[in-house]
Scaffold this active site. Structure first.
Site, PDB file in Angstrom:
ATOM      1  CB  SER A 145       2.185   0.279   3.638  1.00 25.91           C
ATOM      2  OG  SER A 145       2.474   1.150   2.574  1.00 25.91           O
ATOM      3  CE1 TYR A 158       2.612  -3.722  -0.180  1.00 28.02           C
ATOM      4  CE2 TYR A 158       2.177  -1.371   0.009  1.00 28.02           C
ATOM      5  CZ  TYR A 158       2.892  -2.492   0.391  1.00 28.02           C
ATOM      6  OH  TYR A 158       3.878  -2.385   1.340  1.00 28.02           O
TER       7      TYR A 158
END
Length: 255
Positions: A145, A158
């Protein structure tokens, strides 16, 4: 010969029933690969597999699995290999996010994100290893990400898992190079999917801030990531391993 041709290759894509996972699964199928779609939602997973098979005339099978459950990670890899007659490519894309400030996040929420995004990724990739090795030219793509590069005040768990995924890809690349398995990571930027739509609802001004930073002037579409996935899954990248590739419209290049 076309080094990007995946005809006869057998691929598994976790979270391949929607968003960028579906975009990558469609890209592999378009290049000729048979595809196992791994997901938790039976209707959505089945529909994705049926649509891919009909459009690209490859074999596409749905595999139901919750990658937050350790036992299901091993069985999912075995089911995919059995259904396709082997496994050459694994795209480990499935993940979850719980948006909380660090001081508001509970231990249970922290562990839930880590179980799916890191432990599940490791266990499924480990379970796929014997099949990837047996084929003699395995390809593993882990999905990181932008938070593999940048922090995130509203998604600390996350961001922590996505940073760890890059280091896991590098470690697996070193460990499995003698087995002719390449392991790389893709770092998607901001894509227009159901998940980011929810984020834009929850975080005021997110859409405008992200758009202002992307040099290409738009959010990504799931098909924008397909080409990079095909490259890393194909013979064209046989001398590429242990890298993390941003596919973000230039987002990470901006100061």
């Amino acid at each position: 010969m076309n080094p990007f041709d995946l005809t006869g290759r057998k691929a598994a894509v976790t979270g391949g029933n929607g968003g960028i996972g579906l975009g990558m699964a469609r890209g592999l199928a378009r290049a000729g690969a048979d595809v196992a779609i791994l997901g938790r939602n039976p209707d959505k997973t089945r529909a994705a597999a049926e649509a891919i098979a009909a459009e690209f005339h490859v074999r596409a099978v749905p595999i139901l699995a919750d990658l937050g459950v350790a036992a299901q990670c091993a069985s999912a890899a075995e089911q995919a290999a059995e259904a396709l007659g082997g496994l050459d490519i694994l795209i480990n894309n499935a993940g979850i996010n719980i948006r909380r400030l660090p001081q508001e996040m509970t231990e249970e929420q922290w562990r839930d994100v880590l179980e799916v995004n890191l432990t599940g990724v490791f266990l499924l990739t480990k379970a796929a290893y014997p099949f990837l090795k047996a084929g003699g030219k395995g390809k593993v793509i882990l999905i990181g990400s932008m938070t593999s590069i940048f922090g995130s005040s509203f998604a600390p768990a996350y961001a922590a898992t996505k940073g760890a995924v890059v280091q896991l890809a590098k470690s697996l690349a070193l460990a499995w190079a003698p087995d002719h398995i390449q392991v790389n990571a893709i770092l998607p930027g901001w894509y227009d999917t159901d998940l980011t739509y929810k984020a834009r609802e929850e975080i005021a001004g997110l859409h405008e801030r992200v758009l202002a930073r992307i040099p290409q002037g738009r959010w990504g579409k799931p098909e924008d990531i397909a080409g990079t996935a095909v490259w890393l899954a194909s013979a064209a990248s046989d001398y590429v391993t242990g890298i993390a590739v941003p596919v973000d419209g230039g987002y990470s290049a901006m100061l």
